[in-house]
Design a protein around this motif. Structure first.
Motif, short mmCIF file in Angstrom:
data_model
loop_
_atom_site.label_atom_id
_atom_site.label_comp_id
_atom_site.label_asym_id
_atom_site.label_seq_id
_atom_site.Cartn_x
_atom_site.Cartn_y
_atom_site.Cartn_z
N ILE A 176 1.06 -1.33 0.03
CA ILE A 176 0.19 -0.31 0.66
C ILE A 176 0.99 1.39 0.23
CG2 ILE A 176 -1.75 1.51 1.32
CD1 ILE A 176 -3.37 -1.42 2.16
N HIS A 177 0.78 2.02 -0.57
CA HIS A 177 1.42 3.21 -0.87
C HIS A 177 0.59 4.92 -0.44
CE1 HIS A 177 3.40 6.15 -3.96
NE2 HIS A 177 4.30 6.59 -3.13
N VAL A 178 0.80 4.64 0.06
CA VAL A 178 0.19 5.67 1.04
C VAL A 178 1.11 7.83 0.61
CG1 VAL A 178 -0.27 7.10 3.29
CG2 VAL A 178 -1.01 4.89 2.88
N PHE A 179 -0.12 7.94 0.25
CA PHE A 179 0.80 9.99 -0.06
C PHE A 179 -0.02 11.28 0.90
CE2 PHE A 179 -1.52 11.68 -3.09
CZ PHE A 179 -2.24 11.13 -3.34
N THR A 180 1.18 12.03 1.25
CA THR A 180 0.35 12.61 1.59
C THR A 180 0.96 14.55 1.15
OG1 THR A 180 -0.13 14.19 3.15
CG2 THR A 180 2.60 13.78 3.91
N SER A 181 1.17 15.45 1.24
CA SER A 181 1.77 16.72 0.94
C SER A 181 2.82 17.38 1.59
CB SER A 181 1.06 17.64 0.37
OG SER A 181 1.10 17.09 -1.29
N ALA A 182 3.74 17.43 0.48
CA ALA A 182 5.49 18.13 1.33
C ALA A 182 5.38 20.03 1.72
CB ALA A 182 6.20 17.77 1.45
N SER A 183 5.03 20.35 0.21
CA SER A 183 5.62 22.21 0.50
C SER A 183 4.50 22.50 1.60
CB SER A 183 5.33 21.98 -1.56
OG SER A 183 4.82 22.04 -1.67
N ARG A 184 4.73 23.62 1.33
CA ARG A 184 4.07 25.14 1.56
C ARG A 184 1.74 25.33 1.23
NH1 ARG A 184 2.50 29.95 1.71
NH2 ARG A 184 3.73 30.30 0.09
N VAL A 185 2.30 25.56 -0.35
CA VAL A 185 1.64 25.67 -0.73
C VAL A 185 1.01 24.91 -1.43
CG1 VAL A 185 2.81 24.72 -3.12
CG2 VAL A 185 1.13 26.31 -3.40
N LEU A 187 -0.03 22.50 1.01
CA LEU A 187 -0.72 22.01 2.29
C LEU A 187 -1.01 23.68 3.19
CD1 LEU A 187 1.80 19.81 3.07
CD2 LEU A 187 2.57 21.80 5.12
N GLU A 188 -1.45 24.28 2.64
CA GLU A 188 -1.80 25.82 2.42
C GLU A 188 -3.24 25.76 2.03
OE1 GLU A 188 0.68 29.35 3.61
OE2 GLU A 188 -1.00 30.57 2.44
N TYR A 189 -3.30 25.43 0.13
CA TYR A 189 -4.11 25.61 -0.51
C TYR A 189 -5.20 24.57 -0.95
CZ TYR A 189 -2.31 30.28 -0.60
OH TYR A 189 -1.34 31.47 -0.26
N MET A 190 -3.74 23.11 -1.26
CA MET A 190 -4.97 22.70 -1.01
C MET A 190 -5.42 21.65 0.28
SD MET A 190 -3.62 19.44 -3.93
CE MET A 190 -2.12 18.27 -2.78
N LEU A 191 -4.27 21.01 0.49
CA LEU A 191 -4.62 20.29 2.02
C LEU A 191 -5.12 20.83 3.17
CD1 LEU A 191 -2.18 17.69 1.22
CD2 LEU A 191 -3.78 17.57 0.76
N LYS A 192 -5.17 22.05 2.95
CA LYS A 192 -5.53 23.17 3.89
C LYS A 192 -5.58 22.73 5.43
CE LYS A 192 -9.08 25.24 1.31
NZ LYS A 192 -9.09 24.75 0.38
N PHE A 236 5.39 5.05 1.83
CA PHE A 236 5.48 6.38 1.93
C PHE A 236 5.40 7.63 1.12
CE2 PHE A 236 5.94 10.86 4.37
CZ PHE A 236 4.30 11.11 4.49
N SER A 237 5.22 8.68 1.14
CA SER A 237 5.50 9.67 -0.14
C SER A 237 4.63 10.95 0.21
CB SER A 237 5.01 10.07 -1.45
OG SER A 237 5.25 8.68 -1.94
N ALA A 238 5.59 12.14 -0.07
CA ALA A 238 5.10 12.85 0.36
C ALA A 238 4.80 13.96 -0.78
CB ALA A 238 5.96 13.81 1.14
N GLN A 239 3.69 14.40 -1.14
CA GLN A 239 4.38 15.23 -3.09
C GLN A 239 5.05 16.79 -2.66
OE1 GLN A 239 0.47 15.82 -5.19
NE2 GLN A 239 -0.17 14.68 -3.11
N ASP A 240 5.77 17.15 -3.75
CA ASP A 240 6.23 17.71 -4.10
C ASP A 240 8.01 18.38 -2.95
OD1 ASP A 240 6.91 20.36 -5.54
OD2 ASP A 240 4.96 21.28 -4.67
#
Ligand code: ACO
Ligand code: KIV
Ligand code: MG
Length: 519
Positions: free
Chosen positions: A95-104, A106-111, A137-141
């Protein structure tokens, strides 16, 4: 040699190419081809996307043996549950779980705040581990993120049970030095000798996906995520064929190897091209039409003498035919001679000169010719014909509501002669003008026109039989223009007839054939 795992994501990130939607059958066929290619991991899809995507991942999990089958999930319980359910019957599942890492992001997309992302990562990686021991595990951008935060995030994922940490340059922003340096920091400061694989996931927005992935290998990554033909979001992902062949060809440098069965590369590349409709550009490394083709005379000469002069790997190694010599505008005598030799022709110097001159005239006008067209050309140019008449100029007009008219200027034993005639069609007009210029009126017994190959750009090959009294002569003409080919065929036959008439006693047909005047 370090083993580099090849994680193929053609069926997930590759299918995210705008406009591409593969059917279940196509996905299954590609997945089986990936297993034959011997990739380590197949990312089969994103099951929460919907029922049909779920079905594709389940069928691949059930039917494709060999590689680990992987499914993508956001940091949502439902995504992870759908991924786990789709993978249920896989022999080896991830299973490949992903989130994001960049400020843009976190702030605008994932809030979400960085702290919330850390918490969610911990919770969701742990949750994924309840379904399988193999969690990525991955963190976008990451390349636009704060690197200290990136290191903390990956440390959290490993503590929660991630066995592979994937470092996505989602937007293709990083340079090889920067990306390599980040991988090194993750290797030295986060992994710290723990049994965790570092994976590179690069996009090609600035054309650096392959370079970045290889920089990752140089700095401690043991997995590369890639797609066949480099398809994927926007400008695409790292191309599997490029990284695999770079690691193989430069194993002296990378001190690494993959388990890929390279001889399957070309076949799967064509399959993916066909099913996705994403046409491979001719100059694409490894799998493009020109990747093992040479047109320039100097290169062709070198490759004929020893192909290592201009080739760093064998075409056969990726399942293609040996180097192709394209016969075109930039070709020299060596390539034409080699092609003729392969076709079974050995020409003397003067025949070679004639053929090469005519070859150049043709390729300048119509571009490269095939070996079949070369065969037709050599047949028409080396026929033992006396060249009493030769075309200097040919002009014709024809069209609906117009009188087909032709003007020819010939070199003849009497000097230059120009004649004009009107005919029922352009060929008829040309033949009348030629007949007047050579001062004989042979009967046309046969006229046949063929395209040497089956395209509208093919060379036209015309065959005629002319009869004068008892003597019959066959003529051939070849040209990108069929009216010109018709004129050349007529003159070829006429030359033979006139050469026969020039004999003191006009020869019989048999005599003429024995002398080789008539073919
Ligand atoms: C870089 C990548 O390649 S990421 C993978 C991209 N692939 C795809 O998106 C293809 C499949 N996607 C889909 O089928 C759909 O987008 C779904 C099923 C995932 C979600 O569909 P929808 O619920 O309609 O949401 P939609 O697509 O409009 O928006 C995405 C949502 O996911 C959220 N999201 C994005 N990434 C993540 C993540 N890693 N973890 C949690 N949530 C995330 C977004 O914030 C957004 O949430 P919101 O609706 O609360 O604002
Ligand atoms: C889902 C992740 C790994 C991805 O495709 C990306 O960030 O490009
Ligand atoms: Mg991606």
């Amino acid at each position: 040699m370090r083993h580099i795992r090849i994680f193929d994501t053609t069926l997930r990130d590759g299918e995210q190419s705008p406009g591409v939607a593969l059917s279940l059958q196509q996905k299954l066929e590609i997945a089986h081809a990936l297993a034959r290619l011997n990739v380590d991991i197949i990312e089969a899809g994103f099951p929460v996307n919907g029922a049909s995507e779920f079905e594709c991942v389940s069928r691949i999990a059930r039917e494709v043996q060999g590689p680990v089958i992987c499914a993508l999930a956001r940091t949502h319980k439902l995504d992870i549950e759908r991924a786990a359910a789709a993978l249920e019957s896989a022999e080896k599942r991830r299973i490949h779980v992903f989130t994001s890492a960049s400020r843009v992001h976190l702030e605008y997309m994932l809030k979400k705040t960085p702290e919330q992302i850390i918490e969610l990562t911990d919770e969701m990686v742990r949750y994924a581990r309840t379904f399988t021991d193999d969690v990525e595990f991955s963190a976008q951008d990451v390349m636009r993120a704060d690197f200290d935060f990136v290191l903390r995030l990956y440390d959290t994922a490993i503590a929660a049970g991630a066995t592979t940490i994937n470092i996505p340059d989602t937007t293709g922003y990083g340079t090889p030095l920067e990306y390599g340096a980040l991988i090194k920091r993750i290797h030295d400061e986060v992994v710290r000798g723990r049994d965790v694989h570092i994976s590179a996931h690069c996009h090609d927005d600035l054309g650096m996906a392959t370079a970045n992935s290889l920089a990752a290998v140089e700095n401690g990554a043991t997995q590369i995520e890639c797609t066949i033909n480099g398809i994927g979001e926007r400008a695409g992902n790292t191309a599997l064929e490029e990284v695999v062949m770079a690691i193989y060809t430069r194993r002296d440098h990378y001190q690494a190897e993959t388990q890929i069965n390279t001889r399957e590369i070309y076949r799967i590349s064509r399959m993916v091209e066909r099913y996705t409709g994403m046409v491979v550009q001719p100059n694409k490394a490894i799998v493009g039409d020109n990747a093992f083709a040479h047109e320039s005379g100097i290169h062709q000469d070198g490759v004929i003498k020893n192909k290592e002069t201009y080739e760093i790997m064998n075409a056969e190694l990726v399942g293609r035919e040996a180097a192709v010599l394209v016969l075109g505008k930039h070709s020299g005598r060596a390539a034409v001679k080699k092609a003729l030799h392969d076709l079974g022709y050995e020409l003397d110097e003067s025949q070679m000169q004639t053929v090469f001159q005519r070859f150049r005239e043709i390729v300048d006008r119509k571009g490269p010719i095939s070996t079949e067209e070369l065969r037709a050309l050599v047949e028409s140019e080396t026929a033992p014909t006396a060249h009493l008449f030769a075309i200097e100029q040919l002009q014709f007009f024809s069209g609906y509501g117009m009188l087909p008219t032709a003007t020819v200027r010939l070199k003849t034993p009497k000097g230059e002669v120009t004649t004009t005639a009107i005919g029922d069609g352009p060929v008829d007009a040309v033949y009348k003008a030629l007949s007047e210029a050579i001062e004989i009126q042979p009967e046309l017994e046969l006229y046949r026109v063929e395209a040497v190959t089956g395209t509208t750009e093919a060379l036209g090959e015309v065959t005629v039989k002319l009869k004068l009294g008892e003597v019959l002569a066959t003529g051939h003409g070849i040209s990108p223009d069929i009216i010109e080919a018709s004129a050349r065929a007529y003159l070829d036959a006429a030359n033979k007839l006139v050469a026969g008439q020039a004999a003191k006693h006009p020869p019989s047909l048999d005599e003429v054939q024995i002398k080789g005047i008539v073919r």
